[in-house]
Design a protein around this motif. Structure first.
Motif: not given
Lengths: 248, 297
Positions: A89, A161, A157-158, A109
């Motif tokens: 998100m 993952m 960043r999203s 993450a």
């Protein structure tokens, strides 16, 4: 029943959501196939953001069903962490971690949540920053980057993952007009690579260009939906027509 | 065409007095009131205090008819090494140990205040409020009088000295105030940070320790130092309970000098000076850090 790619990757059926006595979503249904790009548009306060926040369980719902890859999101026993590993998100206000550099933001993450090897993560993180055209900004802190640059770090960043679905919640709404484009180009690249994207946006031109399907919501219901050409040129519902006439 | 402003360009529409907004409060109310006040003291003030401490004994000495004994300053001079090395060093040790214990306990209590588990959260809240709002001396008395003077563990008898009890008693209000600093700092991080971490599949614990707390540490340092200065200023109350820190030893020194009244002001003035000179730089540093960290956010 296990999920297979020929079934919708995200399926919403009659979703109801209230904040107290105020009903925000009044029975929303949509099916999104893998690789599709969906744009949700509509006037402010029509529940667009709430809708996509429900898909990764940031908001809970009071009725109906949200399935992501065959897994019910509206379930007390839901493994939220497993869901969120699949659904990335990006927020309107970027929400980068201000005490970490761009590279660390991207690496965090996978390192802490997925416990992946640090060297591999770093290689991937650098690739991702390159992909969002931020080479050379690896060691900058969020405070040193422009809004558009911060938003691209947030996208990287999203992506770090390896999600199957990306949610974009008005990601250009807080940006200067000049930097909107660089973020939209990044999202377009992603869409071209076959990433399933669900966007809430006010960028009509962009929606028309990249979306496979447009949903128009107003007052908690889907008023009209369809492929961009028919939606923008042959809107049938008077509310859609009025909305489009105001912004186009 | 000029603007139409009733009362200026046109007759007033009312003869009612105009209600002005209330004046701004004279003091900025922050969490660092004590340090702000202390740091705002100009450097010449301690000099003036020192001068007063010198003039008074000389004056009273000159008044005395038969100068058969040493001047008060000579007496003070004799005692200074003892007061500093035995008294003030011990004061500093007590304050450091109290701060360390209070910080450790306070961090746990503060984290308890943001726990999702209701009983822990409520218990932490009430412990914090109780110890924050209790008179320190009363807490100290309770600890001093209710704790045993020795503990027997596995057949070994360990004496519990008074100063250890004093450290524990003083650490209770410190704990409660640190707890509030931790809770407040965590609450000051925008909730969007929690959401961003949540959407990246961080657990609550990971979010707290990897993302939220690292952002608040800087914000916690100035109020933490502020409490250290307050605590140091408060340590003399343990002298009431017989702990031999600077105030207690000063009183004993004056007694050893036959309670000469002209000794009171120089001796206690000296103690005041020592506290002031110790806490003043801390306060200046606290305010400097506060300004520096405030710019970053």
């Amino acid at each position: 029943m296990t999920w297979t790619p020929d079934q919708p990757i995200v399926a919403l059926t009659n979703v109801h959501k209230s904040f107290g006595t105020f009903e925000v979503l009044k029975g929303i249904s949509m099916n999104i196939m893998k690789g599709e790009v969906i744009c949700i548009i509509g006037p402010s306060g029509s529940g667009k953001s709430t809708l996509i926040r429900c898909i990764n369980a940031l908001n809970n719902i009071q009725g109906g069903s949200i399935m992501v890859e065959g897994q019910e999101v509206h379930d007390d026993k839901l493994d939220r962490l497993a869901l969120r590993k699949k659904v990335g998100m990006v927020f309107q206000q970027y929400n980068l971690f201000p005490h970490k550099t761009a590279l660390e933001n991207v690496m965090m993450a996978p390192l802490k949540v997925l416990k992946q090897d640090k060297r591999e993560v770093e290689i991937r993180a650098r690739d991702l920053l390159k992909k969002v055209r931020l080479e050379g900004k690896e060691n900058s802190y969020p405070g040193e980057l422009s809004g558009g640059q911060q938003q691209r770090v947030a996208i990287a960043r999203s992506l770090a993952m390896n999600p199957d679905v990306m949610l974009f919640d008005e990601v250009t709404a807080a940006l200067d007009p000049e930097t909107v484009k660089e973020v939209l180009v990044t999202i377009k690249d992603l869409a071209a690579e076959g990433m399933t994207c669900i966007l809430v946006t006010h960028e009509m031109g962009f929606a028309r260009e990249v979306a496979d399907h447009i949903y128009f919501t107003d007052k908690g219901v889907i008023v009209e939906h369809g492929p961009p050409e028919t939606f923008f040129d042959n809107a049938k519902d008077p509310r859609t027509k009025e909305f489009l006439s105001q912004i186009l | 065409m000029s603007r139409y402003i009733p009362g200026l360009t046109a007759p007033a529409q009312t003869d009612m007095p105009v209600l002005l907004s209330p004046p701004a409060p004279p003091h900025k109310t922050g969490t660092l009131n004590f340090s702000q006040w202390l740091a705002a003291i100009p450097l010449w003030v301690p000099v003036l205090v020192l001068a007063a401490a010198l003039v008074w004994p000389m004056y009273s000495y000159a008044q005395s008819v038969t100068p058969t004994h040493d001047s008060p300053l000579e007496v003070l001079w004799r005692w200074i090494p003892f007061l500093l090395t035995r008294g003030f060093v011990f004061t500093v040790i007590i304050s450091v140990l109290t701060m360390a214990l209070g910080t450790v306990l306070g961090v746990f209590l503060g984290l308890g205040q943001v726990s999702l588990f209701r009983p822990v959260r409520i218990a932490s809240y009430w412990i914090t409020q109780t110890f924050r709002n209790s008179p320190w001396l009363v807490l100290l008395f309770i600890v001093m009088l209710s704790f045993p003077f020795q503990i027997t563990l596995f057949g070994v008898t360990i004496p519990v000295p008074d100063w250890a009890k004093a450290v524990f008693g003083l650490s209770l209000p410190i704990m409660a105030n640190i707890s509030e600093i931790v809770r407040g700092a965590i609450a000051s991080v925008p909730s969007a940070q929690w959401e961003a971490a949540e959407s990246l599949a961080f657990t609550r614990r990971q979010t707290l320790f990897e993302i939220i707390l690292p952002q608040c540490i800087k914000r916690m340092i100035p109020p933490w130092m502020n409490w250290y200065a307050i605590l140091t200023m408060a340590t003399p109350i343990v002298s009431i309970l017989g702990v031999e820190e600077i105030l207690n030893l000063t009183r004993q020194a004056i007694e050893a000098e036959n309670n000469r009244p002209e000794l009171l002001v120089p001796f206690y003035g000296f103690v005041l000076m020592v506290f002031f000179l110790y806490c003043y730089p801390i306060a200046r540093l606290t305010i400097r850090l506060e300004r520096k960290f405030a710019l970053k956010l």
